[in-house]
Design an enzyme around this catalytic site. Structure first.
Site, PDB file in Angstrom:
ATOM      1  N   THR A  40       0.925  -1.136   0.087  1.00 10.40           N
ATOM      2  CA  THR A  40       0.062   0.185   0.071  1.00 10.40           C
ATOM      3  C   THR A  40       0.951   1.255  -0.033  1.00 10.40           C
ATOM      4  O   THR A  40       0.496   2.377  -0.483  1.00 10.40           O
ATOM      5  CB  THR A  40      -0.933  -0.065   1.266  1.00 10.40           C
ATOM      6  OG1 THR A  40      -1.684  -1.283   1.144  1.00 10.40           O
ATOM      7  CG2 THR A  40      -1.562   1.122   1.385  1.00 10.40           C
ATOM      8  N   HIS A  48      -7.833   3.431 -10.613  1.00  7.11           N
ATOM      9  CA  HIS A  48      -7.901   3.228 -12.220  1.00  7.11           C
ATOM     10  C   HIS A  48      -9.353   3.288 -12.642  1.00  7.11           C
ATOM     11  O   HIS A  48     -10.308   3.125 -11.941  1.00  7.11           O
ATOM     12  CB  HIS A  48      -7.341   1.716 -12.510  1.00  7.11           C
ATOM     13  CG  HIS A  48      -5.732   1.940 -12.263  1.00  7.11           C
ATOM     14  ND1 HIS A  48      -4.968   2.244 -13.410  1.00  7.11           N
ATOM     15  CD2 HIS A  48      -4.965   1.296 -11.381  1.00  7.11           C
ATOM     16  CE1 HIS A  48      -3.646   2.233 -13.041  1.00  7.11           C
ATOM     17  NE2 HIS A  48      -3.644   1.729 -11.954  1.00  7.11           N
ATOM     18  N   LYS A 249       1.645  -1.964 -17.306  1.00 10.07           N
ATOM     19  CA  LYS A 249       0.996  -0.869 -17.948  1.00 10.07           C
ATOM     20  C   LYS A 249       2.029   0.071 -18.377  1.00 10.07           C
ATOM     21  O   LYS A 249       2.025   1.280 -18.790  1.00 10.07           O
ATOM     22  CB  LYS A 249       0.077  -0.105 -16.858  1.00 10.07           C
ATOM     23  CG  LYS A 249      -0.686  -1.054 -16.619  1.00 10.07           C
ATOM     24  CD  LYS A 249      -1.852  -0.184 -15.458  1.00 10.07           C
ATOM     25  CE  LYS A 249      -3.323  -1.214 -15.228  1.00 10.07           C
ATOM     26  NZ  LYS A 249      -3.157  -1.997 -14.025  1.00 10.07           N
ATOM     27  N   ARG A 312       4.855  -5.645  -5.989  1.00  6.81           N
ATOM     28  CA  ARG A 312       3.514  -6.082  -6.141  1.00  6.81           C
ATOM     29  C   ARG A 312       3.310  -7.324  -6.385  1.00  6.81           C
ATOM     30  O   ARG A 312       4.198  -8.378  -6.854  1.00  6.81           O
ATOM     31  CB  ARG A 312       2.833  -5.160  -7.401  1.00  6.81           C
ATOM     32  CG  ARG A 312       3.750  -4.871  -8.371  1.00  6.81           C
ATOM     33  CD  ARG A 312       3.244  -3.591  -9.174  1.00  6.81           C
ATOM     34  NE  ARG A 312       3.410  -3.671 -10.663  1.00  6.81           N
ATOM     35  CZ  ARG A 312       4.486  -3.099 -10.938  1.00  6.81           C
ATOM     36  NH1 ARG A 312       5.484  -2.409 -10.196  1.00  6.81           N
ATOM     37  NH2 ARG A 312       4.996  -3.115 -12.425  1.00  6.81           N
ATOM     38  N   SER A 338      -2.242  -4.763  -9.431  1.00  5.80           N
ATOM     39  CA  SER A 338      -2.918  -3.425  -9.967  1.00  5.80           C
ATOM     40  C   SER A 338      -4.047  -4.242 -10.732  1.00  5.80           C
ATOM     41  O   SER A 338      -3.964  -4.774 -11.499  1.00  5.80           O
ATOM     42  CB  SER A 338      -2.042  -2.744 -11.016  1.00  5.80           C
ATOM     43  OG  SER A 338      -2.721  -1.735 -11.326  1.00  5.80           O
ATOM     44  N   CYS A 440      12.979  18.837   9.329  1.00  9.19           N
ATOM     45  CA  CYS A 440      12.151  18.911  10.244  1.00  9.19           C
ATOM     46  C   CYS A 440      12.317  17.368  11.059  1.00  9.19           C
ATOM     47  O   CYS A 440      11.469  17.323  12.083  1.00  9.19           O
ATOM     48  CB  CYS A 440      10.675  18.910  10.040  1.00  9.19           C
ATOM     49  SG  CYS A 440      10.181  17.394   8.637  1.00  9.19           S
TER      50      CYS A 440
END
Lengths: 475, 396
Positions: A40, A48, A249, A312, A338, A440
Site C-alpha cells: 500500500t 484506475h 502498464k 506488487r 494492480s 524537520c
C-alpha cells in the site's frame, strides 16, 4: 462471532471497516509497525478507470465498481482523492491500434467517458507531452489518492466502530480443525477466530499455506519510482500512461495529491521469496527517467527528491484470488495486483457481505460511517485555522516548512497511533516535501520523544532496528 | 537580521518575521569558530556572531516576530499572511526582503541505488542533532561531499567520539574552504578521498554499509573500483539550495544561483521584493551574507519611502567557468560588488567584466571561495553601454 483480518494494507483495513458494520469482534493484525506499510505504501496511487483489464476477470469487475465508490469513500473517511483523469498516449500506428482495443475493453467493462483524441486535443490539454504523439485515449474517471491514507482512514474508522488493531505483530499460524478455522496464532499470542480474512499482501501465499491452501501463488514484481520536486507539477495535469505492453502498464507520469509528480514504475520480477527486495537500482531509475521523458520531455530536467521501490503481488492466474475457500471461515483477499487499490473498496464491501450472509451477522445498530482526518492546516481557511490555533496553539507552529505541517498536526498523528518518524510522515506529510525531512526530522523526533514519553534513542524511522540516533552527547 | 537592522537604521518601520523561536537561523547550530573575521575582526562562533547581530537588531528598533511563518507573500502587492501561536495575521508593507536562507539537497535527489535505511543524514540535520539536541547520530560515519558543512561535521563527529572513516568528494578538488580542509580533516587525520562517491546504500532498517566507488573525470563510476565500507551513518554535504518556496511561482530565478535574479540593489524583478543572503545564492562566509543583507535592507527602506526608482538594469552574462554570480544584473551608475564563483580551480585567473571594462588578476582561484570584484559607478555605467555585459574567469 470473532473475525481476524490478516494485513492492514488498504485491502485489509477497508475489509475491517466493512466488517465493523456488523455485530462481530474484529481484529486487524499487521506485521509491519504501522498501517499501510506494505504494498500500500509504495505504488502509483492511482484509482484506475478499468480499461486495462480483460473483461470477465475479478480485476475488471472490482475495478469498475471500486472506482465509482471513491468519491463517497473519500467524503466519509476524509482522505485526499482527485479525479484528475488520465491519458494513454500512443506514438506509433501500432500503439494507436492498441488504444482502440483498450477503448473497446473499457466499454465492455462499463468504464464511462472514454474517448480517443487526435494529437491536437491531447496537446491542448497536456501541452508538455511529446509533440509527436499520435493519439491519446482520455479516461476522465481515473483519479489519484494516497493509498496509505485510505488504509489509515479505514483502520481508524474500524477502530472507532469497535475493531482492534495489532501492528508490529506477525501471524505465524492459522489453526484449522475439521475444515474450519479455529484461531490465528501470532508471534505474541493466539486469538480464537471464526473467520480469518487473508489480506496479507505479498505474504498472502504464506498465510494461505498456514491454512493448508495452495493458492495464491505469488511472485513479487518490483516497481521503482522517482518522486520529482513539486516544481515539475507545472508540466503535468493528469495521469499519463504510455500504451501498455502485455507485461505491464509501463512507466507512468502521475501527479500526486500533495502537489508533486511521481514517475514509474519499472516491472522487474524478483525471486519468489524476495518479499522485502525494495532496493532501488541504477538501471531501474534510468528506465524510469527514460520512460517518463518519452512522455514529457521537459521532465528530464526536473530535480528528483526521492526514489523508492515497491513490490506488487503478481500471481500465475493474473487475477485476484478473492472470496471463500474450502476451509470454512477462511476468506481470501489476495493477489491484489494492480488495480488492487481501486478494487479494494468494492472488494471489501462484497467480501464483508458474503461473510455476513454465510455467518448470519447482524448489522450494528449504530455504525459511525464518518471519520475525520487530522486537520491539514495548509488546506484550511484563515477562519478555520485561527479557530484551531485558539483551541491549541501548536497548530500555529510550522514544523515542516516544505509542506506547512504544524506541530499540532504531528501531535494529533501521534495521538492516533503514529510511533515512528515515518508514521508521522505518512499521516501528516511532514518530511514528504522537497527537503525530505532535512528541515524537520529533528523536530519530529523531539515531538515523538515528548509525546510518547520515550528517550530519543528509542525513536525509530520505521520500527525496530531503525533508531534515528545512537546516543546522547553527554550522559 | 542585517537587512532588518539596516532598514530600521534609516528610519523605515521594520518587521522581521522568523519561523524559529530563536533568531540566528543556521548560525545557532554552527558552534565552531571562524565567523566574523571580516565584519568584527574577531574569530567568533556562530552563536556569538548571531548574538552580535541580535544586539544590533535590538538597538535598531526593528520589530521582531519569532515563531512566525510567512505562509503567502505577494505576488501583486507586498502583503504577507503570517501564522504563529497567536493566530493568522495579514501584514502589509511597502517593501519585502526575502532572506530565508537555504536548504540541503536530500539523499533522494542523488538517486543513490539501494535501500532507504535510518542513518542517512544531511550534514545540517546531523549538526542540529549534535549541537542543538545533544544527540549522536551513530557510531561509525562516512561523509559524502566536502562542502564546508561536511568538513565541519566530520570534525564535530570525531570530537564526539564517533569513528569518522573519511570524507568522499565526487570532484577532483575539495568543495569547502581550504582552511576547513586543513582544520577539520588534516588536523584530525581524517581521510579526504577525491573523485570518489557512494554508489549503493545497504541495510534495511539502519544503514549497515555503503559501496564506495572511484569516478572518472566525467563523474562516472570506474568499474572494478567498488569497495564496501561498513558504517551506520552517512552524512551528506551535497549542496545547499536557496530557499525560494514562497516566491518562486512568480519571481524570476537564476538557474545557476538557485535564488531570485537580483540587481545591484538586491532587488528582484518585482520592484518591492528584495532578496539577500543564502536565499539569493549560497555564499561562503556569513560576513558576506550580513554585508549583502545590509545593502538589501537599505535598498528596501529606500523603496518603501519612494526613493529607489525602477530603471533599466543590465543583465550580466556568464562566460565559461563562472558558476554562482551575484548580482545577476547591474544598476547603471551604482557601485556594486560582484561575487563570482569559478567552476573549477585555476592557479592564476583573470576575472574580466566587459569585455574590456574591468580586468583583474587573481592568484589561486578556487570554486570554494567566491572572487569579489568591486565595480565603480562609472564602470557600471560603462557596462550598461555595451551590447552585452559579460563576466568571465579564465586562466591567466
Amino acid at each position: 462471532m470473532r473475525v481476524a483480518v490478516v494485513g492492514a494494507g488498504i485491502v485489509g483495513s477497508l475489509i475491517a471497516r466493512e466488517l465493523a458494520r456488523y455485530e462481530a469482534d474484529v481484529l486487524l493484525v499487521e506485521r509491519e509497525p504501522d498501517v499501510g506499510w506494505g504494498i500500500t505504501k509504495a505504488n502509483s496511487g492511482i484509482v484506475h478507470a478499468g480499461f486495462h483489464d480483460p473483461p470477465g476477470t475479478a480485476l475488471a469487475r472490482f475495478c469498475a465498481l471500486g472506482n465509482a465508490l471513491f468519491e463517497q469513500l473519500a467524503l466519509e473517511l476524509d482522505f485526499a482523492f482527485h479525479r484528475c483523469g488520465a491519458w494513454v498516449l500512443a506514438f506509433t500506428p501500432d500503439e494507436r491500434r492498441v488504444l482502440d482495443g483498450l477503448l473497446n475493453q473499457g466499454m465492455e467493462n462499463g468504464v464511462p467517458g472514454l474517448t480517443i483524441c487526435p494529437p491536437d486535443d491531447v496537446l491542448s490539454e497536456q501541452p508538455y507531452v511529446t509533440p509527436d504523439v499520435a493519439a491519446g485515449l482520455w479516461a476522465p474517471t481515473v483519479g489519484i489518492t494516497e493509498p496509505w491514507a485510505v488504509a489509515l482512514a479505514a483502520a481508524e474508522n474500524a477502530r472507532e466502530n469497535g475493531a482492534d488493531w495489532h501492528v508490529g505483530e506477525a501471524v505465524t499460524g492459522i489453526a484449522v480443525r475439521t475444515g474450519r478455522v479455529q484461531a490465528v496464532v501470532t508471534d505474541r499470542g493466539r486469538y480464537a477466530a471464526d473467520v480469518v480474512v487473508n489480506a496479507a499482501g505479498l505474504w498472502a501465499d504464506r498465510i494461505a499455506a498456514m491454512a493448508g491452501l495452495s493458492e495464491p501463488r505469488l511472485a513479487p514484481r518490483r516497481g521503482e519510482y522517482i518522486l520529482l520536486d513539486a516544481s515539475a507539477r507545472a508540466f503535468v495535469r493528469s495521469v499519463l500512461f504510455p500504451t501498455p505492453n502485455p507485461h505491464s502498464k509501463g512507466i507512468l507520469v502521475v501527479p500526486t495529491v500533495d502537489g508533486g509528480v511521481l514517475l514509474g514504475p519499472t516491472a522487474e520480477d524478483v525471486s519468489l521469496d524476495a518479499k522485502r527486495a525494495t532496493e532501488t537500482t541504477a538501471h531501474g531509475m534510468a528506465v524510469v527517467r527514460a520512460g517518463a521523458t518519452r512522455l514529457v520531455p521537459a521532465l528530464a530536467r526536473m530535480p528528483a527528491i526521492h526514489a523508492f521501490a515497491g513490490l506488487r503481488p503478481e500471481s500465475s492466474g493474473r487475477d485476484f484470488v478473492v472470496g471463500p475457500t474450502p476451509v470454512r471461515g477462511f476468506y481470501q483477499a489476495a493477489a491484489m495486483r494492480s488495480p488492487g487499490i481501486t478494487a479494494a473498496p468494492a472488494l471489501a464491501r462484497w467480501l464483508a457481505e458474503s461473510i455476513s450472509a454465510e455467518f448470519s451477522l447482524q448489522p450494528k445498530s449504530r455504525f459511525i460511517s464518518a471519520r475525520k482526518g487530522i486537520p491539514r492546516t495548509a488546506d484550511l481557511s484563515a477562519h478555520e485555522w485561527d479557530a484551531l490555533i485558539e483551541r491549541d496553539p501548536h497548530y500555529g507552529q510550522i514544523a515542516c516548512p516544505c509542506n506547512g505541517v504544524t506541530e499540532g498536526e504531528i501531535m494529533e498523528a501521534i495521538r492516533r497511533g503514529a510511533t515512528t518518524v515515518d508514521g508521522v510522515k505518512f499521516r501528516t506529510r511532514a518530511g514528504f516535501g522537497r527537503c525530505q525531512g532535512g528541515s524537520c526530522a529533528d523536530r519530529v523526533l523531539a515531538i515523538l520523544t515528548r509525546e510518547l514519553c520515550v528517550s530519543p534513542e528509542e525513536v525509530t524511522l520505521r520500527g525496530p532496528g531503525s533508531a534515528l540516533v545512537a546516543d546522547r552527547v553527554r550522559p | 537580521m542585517a537587512a532588518a537592522t539596516a532598514a530600521a537604521h534609516v528610519g523605515a518601520r521594520t518587521l522581521l518575521i522568523e519561523r524559529e523561536e530563536a533568531l540566528g537561523g543556521v548560525l545557532d547550530q554552527c558552534i565552531h569558530p571562524g565567523f566574523g573575521l571580516h565584519r568584527y575582526r574577531e574569530d567568533l562562533t556562530g552563536p556569538e556572531f548571531a548574538h552580535r547581530l541580535v544586539g544590533e537588531l535590538a538597538a535598531s528598533g526593528a520589530e521582531v516576530w519569532t515563531g512566525s511563518t510567512a505562509l503567502e507573500l505577494g505576488p501583486s502587492r507586498p502583503v504577507a499572511r503570517v501564522v504563529g501561536t497567536a493566530g493568522l495575521v495579514r501584514v502589509r508593507a511597502q517593501a519585502v526582503v526575502w532572506a530565508a536562507g537555504a536548504w540541503e539537497r536530500p539523499v533522494g535527489a542523488l538517486l543513490i541505488p539501494g535501500t532507504r535505511p535510518a542513518g542517512v543524514f544531511t550534514a545540517g540535520l546531523a549538526q542540529r542533532f549534535v549541537n542543538i539536541h545533544g544527540l549522536i547520530p551513530g557510531r561509525r560515519a562516512l561523509v559524502l561531499g566536502s562542502g564546508d558543512i561536511g568538513l565541519i561535521m566530520a570534525r564535530r563527529l570525531y570530537l564526539e567520539g564517533i569513528e569518522v572513516v573519511g570524507v568522499l568528494e565526487l570532484r577532483p578538488f575539495p568543495g569547502g574552504l581550504l582552511r576547513n580542509v586543513v582544520q577539520c580533516l588534516h588536523d584530525f587525520g581524517i581521510q579526504l578521498r577525491l573523485s570518489h562517491t557512494v554508489s549503493t546504500l545497504h541495510g534495511r532498517d539502519r544503514l549497515t554499509g555503503v559501496t564506495v566507488v572511484e569516478v572518472d573525470e566525467h563523474g562516472r563510476p570506474i568499474v572494478g573500483s567498488e569497495e564496501h565500507i561498513e558504517v551506520d551513518t552517512l552524512i551528506l554535504s551535497v549542496g545547499l539550495i536557496p530557499e525560494t518556496r514562497k516566491i518562486e511561482p512568480w519571481v524570476s530565478l537564476d538557474p545557476i544561483n538557485g535564488g531570485a535574479d537580483v540587481d545591484g540593489w538586491f532587488r528582484t524583478r518585482i520592484p518591492w521584493l528584495f532578496s539577500a543572503g543564502n536565499a539569493v545564492a549560497v555564499f561562503d562566509l556569513v560576513d558576506t551574507v550580513a554585508r549583502v543583507g545590509e545593502r538589501a535592507g537599505l535598498a528596501a527602506a529606500r523603496h518603501a519611502r519612494g526613493d529607489l526608482p525602477v530603471g533599466e538594469t543590465v543583465p550580466l552574462v556568464r562566460e565559461g567557468n563562472v558558476g554562482h554570480l551575484v548580482p545577476t544584473s547591474l544598476v547603471p551608475g551604482v557601485a556594486t560588488t560582484l561575487f563570482v564563483r569559478a567552476r573549477g580551480p585555476l592557479p592564476r585567473a583573470r576575472v574580466e567584466v566587459g569585455p574590456g571594462v574591468v580586468s583583474r588578476l587573481h592568484v589561486g582561484v578556487r570554486p570554494a571561495e567566491m572572487v569579489e570584484v568591486d565595480l565603480s559607478p562609472e564602470e557600471t555605467t560603462k557596462l550598461a553601454s555595451l551590447p552585452e555585459a559579460r563576466v568571465e574567469v579564465r586562466p591567466a
